[in-house]
Design an enzyme around this catalytic site. Structure first.
Site, short mmCIF file in Angstrom:
data_model
loop_
_atom_site.label_atom_id
_atom_site.label_comp_id
_atom_site.label_asym_id
_atom_site.label_seq_id
_atom_site.Cartn_x
_atom_site.Cartn_y
_atom_site.Cartn_z
CD GLN A 39 -3.33 -5.20 6.38
OE1 GLN A 39 -3.46 -3.83 5.24
NE2 GLN A 39 -3.98 -5.92 5.87
CG ASP A 80 -10.18 -0.90 3.97
OD1 ASP A 80 -9.99 -0.74 2.99
OD2 ASP A 80 -9.57 -1.91 5.29
CE LYS A 107 -3.87 -1.81 1.77
NZ LYS A 107 -4.41 -3.23 3.30
#
Ligand code: NDP
Length: 280
Positions: A94, A117, A50
């Site tokens: 995460q 997300d 990322k």
């Protein structure tokens, strides 16, 4: 006839290039904060990827690597700080978090405007009614891959194997938004083989290596393999038995090099969207 392989690497590179070009053209300042707790090696790989994608796109990345013993409250406080930070447009925690965390509470603490997300309840609700700013990265990436085939989803039989909140359910919703006739399968589904064999578009998000075999696939289907499974020999493998299914499908995604890179590209796109919304 052998299936055409959908090149997720190339398509994701094009999406990232588009994000980079937009950021440069419109002189947008975009920042993504990635929070990782503990030292799970797979999570570390994802976070590094990322970071690399951010560099490529001209997005500033802020990494917060916290020890596994971090307490829930400390993580929530960090999220509060990031929610208030004007340089941070997107926040990604995460997953999975170590067992002592309440993941749901952590996700709900992220400002929905910075929830790149799209896991926050309010963003999930918006996806349900088709009025969204962000789409969850993996299903959105799968849709891009389907679009790349030129196959129109409208009116097609679409089967999604898996009903998780982060992949299966939103995937079904996106196919439905594009007028697919959608069936969602799970571990209690009866006659799975027959159901899957009806699919013009088959999406596997099960988390079991080589689960989808050729007898489950209709001739000429589009097969999207979301699974990322690590075998004992260390190799990555999808949920689809690639060798035999690729003899039957018209289009198929490989693992690696299919859905995985798309997930990160869509994260970059969501971060750009978040920056545009917050700067406007
Ligand atoms: P989950 O474990 O949350 O969900 C798996 C789903 O598969 C469940 O709905 C489960 O059913 C269903 N399932 C399990 N066994 C069977 C079976 N025998 N028959 C039918 N359905 C079954 O996984 P995720 O959705 O989080 O992830 C799925 C896969 O995708 C994993 O390999 C994961 O690593 C990968 N992944 C890849 C990403 C990428 O970027 N490429 C991103 C996210 C995930 P039930 O609900 O009944 O238990």
């Amino acid at each position: 006839m052998a299936a055409k392989i959908i090149d997720g690497k190339a398509i994701s590179a094009a999406v990232k290039e588009q994000v980079r070009a937009e950021i440069e053209r419109d002189k947008i300042k975009a920042g993504l904060a990635v929070v990782i707790v503990g030292d799970d090696p797979a999570s570390r790989v994802y976070v590094n990827n990322k970071k690399k994608a951010c560099e490529l796109c001209g997005i500033q990345s802020f990494e917060y690597a916290l020890p596994a013993e971090t307490e829930q409250n400390q993580l929530l406080e960090l999220i509060d700080t990031l929610n208030a930070d004007k340089n941070v447009n997107g926040i990604l925690v995460q997953l999975p978090l170590p067992d002592h965390f309440d993941e749901k509470a952590v996700i709900e603490r992220i400002s929905p405007l910075k929830d790149v997300d799209a896991f926050h309840e309010s963003n999930v609700g918006k996806i349900m009614i088709g009025n969204y700013a962000f789409l969850p990265c993996t299903p959105a990436g799968c849709m891009e891959l389907i679009h790349s085939t030129g196959v129109d989803v409208a009116g097609k039989e679409c089967v999604v194997i898996g009903r998780s909140n982060i992949v299966g359910k939103p995937m079904a919703m996106l196919l439905l938004h594009e007028n697919g006739t959608v069936t969602v399968c799970h571990s209690k589904t009866k006659n799975l083989t027959e159901v899957c064999r009806r699919a013009d578009i088959l999406v596997a998000a099960v988390g079991r290596p080589n689960f989808v075999t050729a007898d489950m696939v209709k001739d000429g289907a589009v097969v999207i393999d979301v699974g990322i499974n690590r075998l004992e020999n260390g190799k990555l493998c999808g949920d689809v038995k690639f060798d035999e299914v690729s003899e039957k499908a018209a289009y198929i995604t490989p693992v690696p090099g299919g859905v995985g890179p798309m997930t990160i590209a869509m994260l970059m796109k969501n971060t750009l969207t978040a920056a545009r919304i917050q700067n406007s």
